[in-house]
Design an enzyme around this catalytic site. Structure first.
Site, PDB file in Angstrom:
ATOM      1  N   LYS A  22       0.985  -1.091  -0.019  1.00 46.85           N
ATOM      2  CA  LYS A  22      -0.072  -0.196   0.189  1.00 46.85           C
ATOM      3  C   LYS A  22       1.039   1.303  -0.121  1.00 46.85           C
ATOM      4  O   LYS A  22       0.380   2.302  -0.783  1.00 46.85           O
ATOM      5  CB  LYS A  22      -0.928   0.150   1.181  1.00 46.85           C
ATOM      6  CG  LYS A  22      -1.659   1.362   1.341  1.00 46.85           C
ATOM      7  CD  LYS A  22      -2.403   1.210   2.616  1.00 46.85           C
ATOM      8  CE  LYS A  22      -1.606   1.475   3.928  1.00 46.85           C
ATOM      9  NZ  LYS A  22      -1.418   3.005   4.302  1.00 46.85           N
ATOM     10  N   ASN A  23       2.055   1.359   1.038  1.00 42.89           N
ATOM     11  CA  ASN A  23       2.876   2.301   0.930  1.00 42.89           C
ATOM     12  C   ASN A  23       3.567   2.556  -0.237  1.00 42.89           C
ATOM     13  O   ASN A  23       4.215   3.957  -0.375  1.00 42.89           O
ATOM     14  CB  ASN A  23       3.540   2.379   2.014  1.00 42.89           C
ATOM     15  CG  ASN A  23       2.927   2.370   3.562  1.00 42.89           C
ATOM     16  OD1 ASN A  23       1.896   2.915   3.360  1.00 42.89           O
ATOM     17  ND2 ASN A  23       3.345   1.879   4.574  1.00 42.89           N
ATOM     18  N   ARG A 121       2.494  13.978  12.418  1.00 40.46           N
ATOM     19  CA  ARG A 121       3.164  14.099  11.046  1.00 40.46           C
ATOM     20  C   ARG A 121       3.234  15.409  10.185  1.00 40.46           C
ATOM     21  O   ARG A 121       2.098  15.582   9.429  1.00 40.46           O
ATOM     22  CB  ARG A 121       2.089  13.084  10.187  1.00 40.46           C
ATOM     23  CG  ARG A 121       2.121  11.675  10.959  1.00 40.46           C
ATOM     24  CD  ARG A 121       1.845  10.669   9.610  1.00 40.46           C
ATOM     25  NE  ARG A 121       1.550   9.481  10.018  1.00 40.46           N
ATOM     26  CZ  ARG A 121       1.098   8.414   9.396  1.00 40.46           C
ATOM     27  NH1 ARG A 121       1.257   8.401   7.983  1.00 40.46           N
ATOM     28  NH2 ARG A 121       0.613   7.282   9.685  1.00 40.46           N
ATOM     29  N   ASP A 303       6.048   0.471  11.944  1.00 35.10           N
ATOM     30  CA  ASP A 303       4.862  -0.124  11.356  1.00 35.10           C
ATOM     31  C   ASP A 303       4.796  -1.429  11.703  1.00 35.10           C
ATOM     32  O   ASP A 303       3.829  -2.078  11.533  1.00 35.10           O
ATOM     33  CB  ASP A 303       4.769  -0.141   9.757  1.00 35.10           C
ATOM     34  CG  ASP A 303       4.109   1.167   9.587  1.00 35.10           C
ATOM     35  OD1 ASP A 303       3.626   2.168  10.202  1.00 35.10           O
ATOM     36  OD2 ASP A 303       3.961   1.304   8.049  1.00 35.10           O
ATOM     37  N   ARG A 396      -7.717  -0.749   6.133  1.00 37.29           N
ATOM     38  CA  ARG A 396      -6.870   0.197   5.255  1.00 37.29           C
ATOM     39  C   ARG A 396      -5.552  -0.407   4.564  1.00 37.29           C
ATOM     40  O   ARG A 396      -5.052   0.094   3.714  1.00 37.29           O
ATOM     41  CB  ARG A 396      -6.603   1.391   6.154  1.00 37.29           C
ATOM     42  CG  ARG A 396      -7.649   2.173   6.512  1.00 37.29           C
ATOM     43  CD  ARG A 396      -7.050   3.443   7.366  1.00 37.29           C
ATOM     44  NE  ARG A 396      -6.038   3.922   6.590  1.00 37.29           N
ATOM     45  CZ  ARG A 396      -4.846   4.442   7.448  1.00 37.29           C
ATOM     46  NH1 ARG A 396      -4.789   3.944   8.571  1.00 37.29           N
ATOM     47  NH2 ARG A 396      -3.993   4.833   6.479  1.00 37.29           N
TER      48      ARG A 396
END
Length: 417
Positions: A22-23, A121, A303, A396
């Site tokens: 995803k990233n 962030r 993560d 997600r």
């Protein structure tokens, strides 16, 4: 509202395939804005965040076809360089479109992203870098309004931000002259973006090191590209295997993308075998405590911190975990304590004292990686049922994770209330 129900006691065994990252996929989709021909991405994961980016790009005029795991993005009729709040607020990664929009149109209007559960962030690193490239930035009514002709520059990032590195790479790819960006992020996803941009005609070197050099070009074309395998998903399945005292082989994984993580698993007592793009993990003799600190790549990925904490809840001894990337990423700790874990928090350090076992309990997911950690905790529990609510977080970043864990023997299912 969906819930995931988990009952422990079954060691995970078998083989599981890692999806595309995803990233990596999200900035690759944003990069398609830059081209004058379609970009075709393969190995795209079917995730909520991917669909959110799809909606943002489609709103601005990108024609998108997503069939199976292949996505075609056609920018030839791209319209307005504006990303509205109602779309951007759903996913911070949507801010990645800013650099591409400026490079293509010379202007952009992008909503500031919403809050983030795991930390602030800030986007100031993005904006400072774009200003160094000659962009005029102003903030009005919650929007970043950018305008200007991009010119190459020497930029030193205050922090090796992944998002800022990617935004500046995309912007500088069409800037006039040469751009050198130092103290950049070194994550594998940065290298994947560079590969796509170079395939489109960009001239980027140094991705994967702390200095990236970009020679600006007048135009970019289309390209075909395979999305990098998801290293975080691979790590999550490896932790689940070790935590349940199972034996799992993760396919389509790149061990070199997980150097410190794999070392720590072995230090904890796991047996790790790497054969090409296959990583096998087992824990025949139990788990012992280890200490680690999260760091930007190639350090221990933030993560994977929540998943590793869960594993160490039942390790022999006391583990110390220091979170250095995000200031609020121990939210899974309180839920793990509800399941019987012994965890004390002291600022950005967690002290985890191993207990004999965990027990099932109702828990609430607070963010993407914490939700995966709670699923692992449920699989570890020696009795009771773990009911995980707010599982939209897990959707997600993990594609049908409950089905894939069940295929390895886990007693886990999704239910709709």
């Amino acid at each position: 509202m969906d819930k995931i129900l988990v009952r422990g006691g079954n060691p995970l065994k078998g083989t599981v395939q890692v999806r595309g990252a995803k990233n990596a996929a999200l900035p690759l989709m944003a990069a398609a804005i830059l081209g004058e021909e379609p970009v075709v991405l393969h190995n795209v994961p079917c995730l909520h965040d991917i669909f959110s980016m799809d909606k943002i790009l489609a709103h601005m005029g990108m024609a998108i076809e997503f069939t199976g795991r292949a996505m075609t993005l056609d920018p030839r009729n791209f319209g307005t360089p504006e990303a509205p709040y109602e779309l951007v607020r759903k996913m911070r990664a949507s801010f990645f479109v800013l650099g591409s929009l400026i490079a293509r149109f010379g202007r952009a209007k992008v909503s500031l992203p919403g809050g983030c559960a795991i930390g602030t962030r800030p986007v100031d690193i993005h904006l400072k870098g774009l200003e160094a490239l000659g962009v005029k930035i102003c903030i009005e009514d919650g929007y970043v309004i950018a305008d200007g002709k991009l010119k190459g520059a020497n930029i030193a990032l205050d922090f090796p931000s992944v998002g800022a590195t990617e935004n500046l790479m995309m912007a500088a790819s069409k800037a006039e002259g040469i751009t050198r960006i130092s103290n950049v992020a070194r994550e594998p996803e940065i290298e994947d973006l560079a590969r796509l941009l170079n395939a489109m005609g960009a001239q980027i070197s140094g991705a994967g090191t702390d200095l990236i050099t970009i020679v600006g070009v007048d135009s970019l074309g289309g390209a075909e590209h395979v999305v990098l395998p998801d290293r975080i998903e691979a790590g999550t399945f490896l932790v689940a295997a070790v935590a349940t005292r199972g034996d799992v082989t993760v396919q389509n994984a790149i061990a070199d993308d997980l150097p410190v993580f794999l070392d720590k698993l072995e230090e904890a007592g796991a047996t790790i075998e790497v054969h090409g793009t296959k990583i096998r993990a087992a824990a025949p003799n139990g788990i012992k405590a280890v200490d680690f600190s999260t760091r930007p790549h190639p350090g221990f990925a933030t993560d994977l911190q929540a998943q590793m904490m869960t594993l160490l809840c039942c390790a022999e001894g006391v583990s110390r975990i220091k979170e250095t990337v995000f200031e609020n990423r121990f939210m899974q700790a309180a839920e793990l304590v509800r399941m019987g874990a012994d965890i004390d928090l002291d600022g950005n350090t967690a002290i985890v004292r191993g207990v004999k076992s965990l027990s099932g309990a109702p828990v609430m997911a607070s963010d993407l990686r914490a939700s995966a950690a709670l699923a692992i905790a449920g699989l570890m529990a020696d009795h009771g049922e773990t009911a995980i609510s707010r599982v939209y977080h897990i959707d997600r970043g993990y594609e049908r994770i409950e089905e894939r864990l069940a295929s390895l023997g886990g007693d886990i299912e999704r239910v709709r209330e």
